[in-house]
Design an enzyme around this catalytic site. Structure first.
Site, PDB file in Angstrom:
ATOM      1  N   CYS A  10      -4.003   0.571  -2.650  1.00 16.62           N
ATOM      2  CA  CYS A  10      -3.821  -0.648  -1.866  1.00 16.62           C
ATOM      3  C   CYS A  10      -2.763  -1.551  -2.496  1.00 16.62           C
ATOM      4  O   CYS A  10      -2.475  -1.460  -3.690  1.00 16.62           O
ATOM      5  CB  CYS A  10      -5.136  -1.420  -1.797  1.00 16.62           C
TER       6      CYS A  10
ATOM      7  N   GLU B  25       0.198   5.228   0.619  1.00 26.29           N
ATOM      8  CA  GLU B  25      -0.776   6.224   1.061  1.00 26.29           C
ATOM      9  C   GLU B  25      -0.387   7.631   0.617  1.00 26.29           C
ATOM     10  O   GLU B  25       0.740   7.873   0.177  1.00 26.29           O
ATOM     11  CB  GLU B  25      -0.917   6.168   2.588  1.00 26.29           C
TER      12      GLU B  25
ATOM     13  N   GLU C  25      -2.868  -4.770  -3.194  1.00 24.32           N
ATOM     14  CA  GLU C  25      -3.387  -5.691  -4.195  1.00 24.32           C
ATOM     15  C   GLU C  25      -3.483  -5.022  -5.560  1.00 24.32           C
ATOM     16  O   GLU C  25      -3.076  -5.576  -6.579  1.00 24.32           O
ATOM     17  CB  GLU C  25      -4.769  -6.222  -3.798  1.00 24.32           C
TER      18      GLU C  25
ATOM     19  N   CYS D  60     -10.437  -3.575  -3.956  1.00 24.12           N
ATOM     20  CA  CYS D  60      -9.459  -4.545  -4.460  1.00 24.12           C
ATOM     21  C   CYS D  60     -10.145  -5.809  -4.961  1.00 24.12           C
ATOM     22  O   CYS D  60      -9.739  -6.375  -5.974  1.00 24.12           O
ATOM     23  CB  CYS D  60      -8.433  -4.876  -3.377  1.00 24.12           C
TER      24      CYS D  60
ATOM     25  N   ASN E 229       0.834  -1.195   0.000  1.00 17.14           N
ATOM     26  CA  ASN E 229       0.000   0.000   0.000  1.00 17.14           C
ATOM     27  C   ASN E 229       0.868   1.244   0.000  1.00 17.14           C
ATOM     28  O   ASN E 229       1.932   1.305   0.607  1.00 17.14           O
ATOM     29  CB  ASN E 229      -1.015  -0.008   1.149  1.00 17.14           C
TER      30      ASN E 229
ATOM     31  N   CYS F 231      -9.876  -5.466   0.519  1.00 20.78           N
ATOM     32  CA  CYS F 231     -11.009  -4.548   0.663  1.00 20.78           C
ATOM     33  C   CYS F 231     -11.932  -4.690  -0.555  1.00 20.78           C
ATOM     34  O   CYS F 231     -11.597  -5.365  -1.532  1.00 20.78           O
ATOM     35  CB  CYS F 231     -10.515  -3.108   0.815  1.00 20.78           C
TER      36      CYS F 231
END
Length: 162
Positions: A73, A64, A75, A115, A62, A112
């Site tokens: 993210c 940010e 993934e 993703c 990830n 999530c």
């Protein structure tokens, strides 16, 4: 009125050592990727490792950004890189792991919703399932044989045209 029943079967492993050798290696690479995550805001690091059918392993973590939701993210970082670098190459397995900088995460942590949707797009396009293994920092590992096991009512391109 008809009722729709959806059943998902997931496998649970007690430790990384119970996984097949290639998946152990993949999970270790995901753990290494996790530690390189840029997560100063959530303090929640995520690592992903994708095993492609050509033998390549693609990593993601990830990333940010202070301007939420501009980050990405792990993934999606990995799957978008795989799609850009190895277009048309099937993703066979995905290993995911997380670590919080504020507490121990010992519960398997799945992708999530965003993703799951991105992974579903790639799975549908490649016409074969991706096996997903996910864990916390420690503890049990969950195996989903397909993204459809995590997102059974996927939205894909078939809804967009006749």
């Amino acid at each position: 009125m008809k009722k729709l029943t959806i059943e998902t079967v997931l496998e649970v492993f007690d430790s990384v050592s119970e996984l097949p050798q290639n998946i152990q290696t993949l999970m270790h690479k995901a753990q290494q990727a996790r530690e390189k995550a840029y997560a100063p805001y959530s303090r929640f690091k995520v690592g992903a490792a994708l095993q492609l059918e050509n033998g390549e392993i693609v990593l993601g973590n990830n990333q940010e950004n202070a301007a939420f939701p501009s980050g990405l993210c792990a993934e999606r970082t990995a799957v978008f890189y795989a799609g850009a670098t190895y277009p048309g190459v099937t993703i066979s397995n995905i290993a995911l792991t997380v670590r919080s900088l504020t507490h121990i995460v010992d519960t398997p942590t799945p992708p999530c919703g965003a993703c799951r949707q991105a992974l579903a797009e790639y799975e549908v396009n490649q016409k074969s399932p991706m096996t997903i293994y996910f864990m916390g920092e420690t503890g049990k590992i969950v195996k989903a044989a397909s993204v459809k096991d995590l997102l059974p009512l996927i939205f894909d391109s078939t809804f967009l045209h006749e």
